[in-house]
Design a protein around this motif. Sequence first.
Motif, PDB file in Angstrom:
ATOM      1  N   UNK A  27       0.852  -1.111  -0.002  1.00  0.00           N
ATOM      2  CA  UNK A  27      -0.083   0.067   0.019  1.00  0.00           C
ATOM      3  C   UNK A  27       0.965   1.477   0.150  1.00  0.00           C
ATOM      4  N   UNK A  28       0.415   2.337  -0.830  1.00  0.00           N
ATOM      5  CA  UNK A  28       1.129   3.427  -0.725  1.00  0.00           C
ATOM      6  C   UNK A  28       0.097   4.708  -0.617  1.00  0.00           C
ATOM      7  N   UNK A  29       0.216   5.674   0.079  1.00  0.00           N
ATOM      8  CA  UNK A  29      -0.382   6.644   0.292  1.00  0.00           C
ATOM      9  C   UNK A  29       0.149   7.684  -0.564  1.00  0.00           C
ATOM     10  N   UNK A  30      -0.838   8.086  -1.645  1.00  0.00           N
ATOM     11  CA  UNK A  30      -0.240   8.904  -2.898  1.00  0.00           C
ATOM     12  C   UNK A  30      -0.679  10.223  -2.574  1.00  0.00           C
ATOM     13  N   UNK A  31      -1.857  10.563  -1.904  1.00  0.00           N
ATOM     14  CA  UNK A  31      -2.156  11.596  -1.532  1.00  0.00           C
ATOM     15  C   UNK A  31      -2.910  11.479  -0.208  1.00  0.00           C
ATOM     16  N   UNK A  32      -3.247  12.592   0.377  1.00  0.00           N
ATOM     17  CA  UNK A  32      -3.764  12.564   1.950  1.00  0.00           C
ATOM     18  C   UNK A  32      -5.059  11.621   1.885  1.00  0.00           C
ATOM     19  N   UNK A  33      -5.611  11.099   0.765  1.00  0.00           N
ATOM     20  CA  UNK A  33      -6.961  10.487   0.639  1.00  0.00           C
ATOM     21  C   UNK A  33      -6.856   9.470  -0.258  1.00  0.00           C
ATOM     22  N   UNK A  34      -5.753   9.125  -0.953  1.00  0.00           N
ATOM     23  CA  UNK A  34      -5.817   8.305  -2.187  1.00  0.00           C
ATOM     24  C   UNK A  34      -4.667   7.136  -1.764  1.00  0.00           C
ATOM     25  N   UNK A  62      -1.268   0.538 -14.999  1.00  0.00           N
ATOM     26  CA  UNK A  62       0.043   0.800 -14.679  1.00  0.00           C
ATOM     27  C   UNK A  62       0.511   0.247 -13.627  1.00  0.00           C
ATOM     28  N   UNK A  63       1.697  -0.204 -13.333  1.00  0.00           N
ATOM     29  CA  UNK A  63       2.134  -0.451 -11.930  1.00  0.00           C
ATOM     30  C   UNK A  63       2.524   0.878 -11.047  1.00  0.00           C
ATOM     31  N   UNK A  64       2.784   0.707  -9.913  1.00  0.00           N
ATOM     32  CA  UNK A  64       2.888   1.605  -8.890  1.00  0.00           C
ATOM     33  C   UNK A  64       4.654   2.263  -9.004  1.00  0.00           C
ATOM     34  N   UNK A  65       4.797   3.523  -9.107  1.00  0.00           N
ATOM     35  CA  UNK A  65       6.119   3.830  -9.311  1.00  0.00           C
ATOM     36  C   UNK A  65       6.368   5.234  -8.643  1.00  0.00           C
ATOM     37  N   UNK A  66       5.683   5.341  -7.500  1.00  0.00           N
ATOM     38  CA  UNK A  66       5.891   6.755  -6.700  1.00  0.00           C
ATOM     39  C   UNK A  66       6.171   6.462  -5.331  1.00  0.00           C
ATOM     40  N   UNK A  67       6.616   7.557  -4.795  1.00  0.00           N
ATOM     41  CA  UNK A  67       6.937   7.675  -3.492  1.00  0.00           C
ATOM     42  C   UNK A  67       5.592   7.768  -2.486  1.00  0.00           C
ATOM     43  N   UNK A  68       5.886   6.972  -1.377  1.00  0.00           N
ATOM     44  CA  UNK A  68       4.551   7.084  -0.512  1.00  0.00           C
ATOM     45  C   UNK A  68       4.852   8.289   0.390  1.00  0.00           C
ATOM     46  N   UNK A  69       3.467   8.961   0.860  1.00  0.00           N
ATOM     47  CA  UNK A  69       3.806   9.637   2.033  1.00  0.00           C
ATOM     48  C   UNK A  69       3.677   9.007   3.256  1.00  0.00           C
ATOM     49  N   UNK A  70       3.837   9.545   4.298  1.00  0.00           N
ATOM     50  CA  UNK A  70       3.919   8.910   5.725  1.00  0.00           C
ATOM     51  C   UNK A  70       2.670   9.271   6.587  1.00  0.00           C
ATOM     52  N   UNK A  71       2.405   8.126   7.211  1.00  0.00           N
ATOM     53  CA  UNK A  71       0.934   8.527   8.223  1.00  0.00           C
ATOM     54  C   UNK A  71       1.013   7.216   8.833  1.00  0.00           C
ATOM     55  N   UNK A  72       0.413   7.550  10.140  1.00  0.00           N
ATOM     56  CA  UNK A  72       0.054   6.345  11.095  1.00  0.00           C
ATOM     57  C   UNK A  72      -0.934   5.259  10.566  1.00  0.00           C
ATOM     58  N   UNK A  73      -1.849   5.940   9.697  1.00  0.00           N
ATOM     59  CA  UNK A  73      -2.669   4.889   9.489  1.00  0.00           C
ATOM     60  C   UNK A  73      -2.227   4.065   8.199  1.00  0.00           C
ATOM     61  N   UNK A  74      -1.484   4.734   7.406  1.00  0.00           N
ATOM     62  CA  UNK A  74      -0.546   3.790   6.444  1.00  0.00           C
ATOM     63  C   UNK A  74       0.179   2.831   7.108  1.00  0.00           C
TER      64      UNK A  74
END
Length: 102
Positions: A27-34, A62-74
């Motif tokens: 799982x990757x947190x792409x934006x604060x709600x995606x 497409x495959x995922x090729x982005x950096x994730x944001x950090x969060x406790x929920x993630x």
Amino acid sequence: MSLKASALTRYLSYLAPLVVSHHLSRPILYTENTFFFHCSGEKNRFVISLDDENPRFYLAEEDINVASLESKFLDLLKKEIGNGYLVALGQVNADRVVRFSF
């Protein structure tokens, strides 16, 4: 524009065979709600966007090729369903609520 419950039923019948019986991992947190998940089998990503005005979920090629944001929920999400096996998608009480069964 809101999706009617009947349209959601049709969409789930289309999407379920594509994602059910697959692992959703990384799982990757792409934006604060995606959230992006890698969907096993091919180079696919499963997207869940909890945008207040237009919540949606879909499978992209497409495959995922982005950096994730950090969060406790993630962090909790990674711990609980980091490599979850999706066994069912369904509506709750014929409403616009979707249940993901892992």
